[in-house]
Design a protein around this motif. Structure first.
Motif, PDB file in Angstrom:
ATOM      1  N   UNK A  40      -2.921  38.426 -26.696  1.00  0.00           N
ATOM      2  CA  UNK A  40      -4.055  37.518 -26.541  1.00  0.00           C
ATOM      3  C   UNK A  40      -3.888  36.758 -25.228  1.00  0.00           C
ATOM      4  N   UNK A  41      -4.984  36.233 -24.733  1.00  0.00           N
ATOM      5  CA  UNK A  41      -4.954  35.461 -23.505  1.00  0.00           C
ATOM      6  C   UNK A  41      -4.071  34.229 -23.679  1.00  0.00           C
ATOM      7  N   UNK A  42      -3.288  33.935 -22.659  1.00  0.00           N
ATOM      8  CA  UNK A  42      -2.274  32.883 -22.747  1.00  0.00           C
ATOM      9  C   UNK A  42      -2.800  31.540 -22.265  1.00  0.00           C
ATOM     10  N   UNK A  43      -2.533  30.496 -23.038  1.00  0.00           N
ATOM     11  CA  UNK A  43      -2.846  29.125 -22.645  1.00  0.00           C
ATOM     12  C   UNK A  43      -1.576  28.446 -22.139  1.00  0.00           C
ATOM     13  N   UNK A  73       5.598  34.526 -30.208  1.00  0.00           N
ATOM     14  CA  UNK A  73       4.843  33.377 -29.708  1.00  0.00           C
ATOM     15  C   UNK A  73       3.941  32.792 -30.773  1.00  0.00           C
ATOM     16  N   UNK A  74       3.614  31.525 -30.586  1.00  0.00           N
ATOM     17  CA  UNK A  74       2.590  30.872 -31.394  1.00  0.00           C
ATOM     18  C   UNK A  74       1.223  31.344 -30.922  1.00  0.00           C
ATOM     19  N   UNK A 109      -2.855  32.928 -27.165  1.00  0.00           N
ATOM     20  CA  UNK A 109      -1.408  32.747 -27.263  1.00  0.00           C
ATOM     21  C   UNK A 109      -1.039  31.426 -26.621  1.00  0.00           C
ATOM     22  N   UNK A 110      -0.258  30.618 -27.305  1.00  0.00           N
ATOM     23  CA  UNK A 110       0.277  29.394 -26.710  1.00  0.00           C
ATOM     24  C   UNK A 110       1.514  29.796 -25.913  1.00  0.00           C
ATOM     25  N   UNK A 163      -1.603  22.426 -24.237  1.00  0.00           N
ATOM     26  CA  UNK A 163      -1.340  22.307 -25.678  1.00  0.00           C
ATOM     27  C   UNK A 163      -0.032  21.616 -26.033  1.00  0.00           C
ATOM     28  N   UNK A 164       0.894  21.425 -25.084  1.00  0.00           N
ATOM     29  CA  UNK A 164       2.197  20.843 -25.400  1.00  0.00           C
ATOM     30  C   UNK A 164       2.331  19.459 -24.766  1.00  0.00           C
ATOM     31  N   UNK A 165       2.716  18.469 -25.580  1.00  0.00           N
ATOM     32  CA  UNK A 165       2.773  17.088 -25.110  1.00  0.00           C
ATOM     33  C   UNK A 165       3.726  16.910 -23.938  1.00  0.00           C
TER      34      UNK A 165
END
Length: 262
Positions: free
Chosen positions: A87-90, A60-61, A46-47, A95-97
């Motif tokens: 899902x495990x979260x990042x 979520x994305x 998961x983002x 991942x985000x600029x």
């Protein structure tokens, strides 16, 4: 998406996609075993939604990794409520600029340097780790690595702001047995764990979070005032309802693999 999830969610997802940095994400995703450059297979992350609090109905994305090691390395991006596909979260810095600047702090860096590196990027000699001076995260990370290499397990975690219960988990069968040597051999980025556990627990409103070191060893991290209490768990540590720290959060960054020891 606007019809299914509403305007507020659609606008948030659109903002997240605007800052989505595929190359940043791909750099941090886990690789297949054996030192290959191919991505690990069959995983979904998961983002982290850019919201203060996360609930089961938060949309979520999610990114799905490839099915095979030798096939296409294309990532698949989907959207779903977390209750449907947990899902495990990042964290966003992976991942985000707009959040990439937070990677330095998340990795235990200070304004002057990163752990295991001097201010000019030269690796700190391994034999100098134990003599690192100061209370800033880079020095504490190096002292933690020195303590772990010396066999001082609790001391290593204490340097990183955590109180580890050294009681080894029970095993039903001999091949599930967790030894002290196995725990000492785990290459965890200790200095990153306490802040990551606090943030994940806060966002999801849970008391504890899990770190899965491998198929037979896990760590349960519970924020408690100025420290984080940690106990080891055995082969039953994987629970579908648990919030877990993602591998890119708890592993020693690949770029430091040549200089980080312990």
């Amino acid at each position: 998406m606007r019809l299914r999830y509403g305007s507020e969610t659609a606008d948030r997802i659109a903002d997240e996609l605007a800052g989505f940095a595929p190359d940043l994400l791909r750099w941090h995703l886990p690789r297949a075993l054996g030192g290959r450059t191919s991505l690990a297979t069959g995983l979904t992350f998961t983002l982290a939604p850019r919201v203060e609090r996360v609930a089961p109905d938060t949309v979520a994305l999610q990114v799905e990794l490839p099915k095979t090691v030798d096939g296409s390395q294309r990532l698949r991006l989907t959207i779903a409520p977390l209750r449907d596909t947990p899902a495990t979260e990042l964290p966003g810095y992976l991942w985000h600029a707009d959040e990439a600047a937070g990677l330095r702090r998340a990795y235990g860096g200070s304004t002057s340097r990163l752990p295991f590196l001097t201010a000019d990027g030269t690796p700190v000699p391994v034999d100098a780790y134990a003599a690192a001076v100061g209370d800033e995260p880079p020095a504490r990370a190096e002292r933690a690595a020195a303590r772990q290499a010396a066999g001082d397990l609790a001391g290593a975690w204490r340097e990183a702001g955590m109180d580890l219960d050294e009681t080894l988990p029970n095993a039903r069968y001999s091949y599930y047995e967790v030894t002290r040597e196995l725990v000492l051999a785990k290459r965890l980025h200790l200095i990153a764990l306490a802040p990551a556990a606090r943030e994940l627990a806060r966002r999801h409103g849970v008391e504890s979070v899990l770190l899965s070191a491998d198929w037979r060893l896990g760590f349960l991290l519970t924020p408690d005032g100025d420290t984080v209490r940690v106990r080891m768990t055995g082969e039953d540590h994987r629970r579908a309802d648990a919030r877990s720290l993602a591998e890119p959060v708890h592993r020693v960054p690949r770029i430091w693999s040549c200089c980080a020891r312990g």
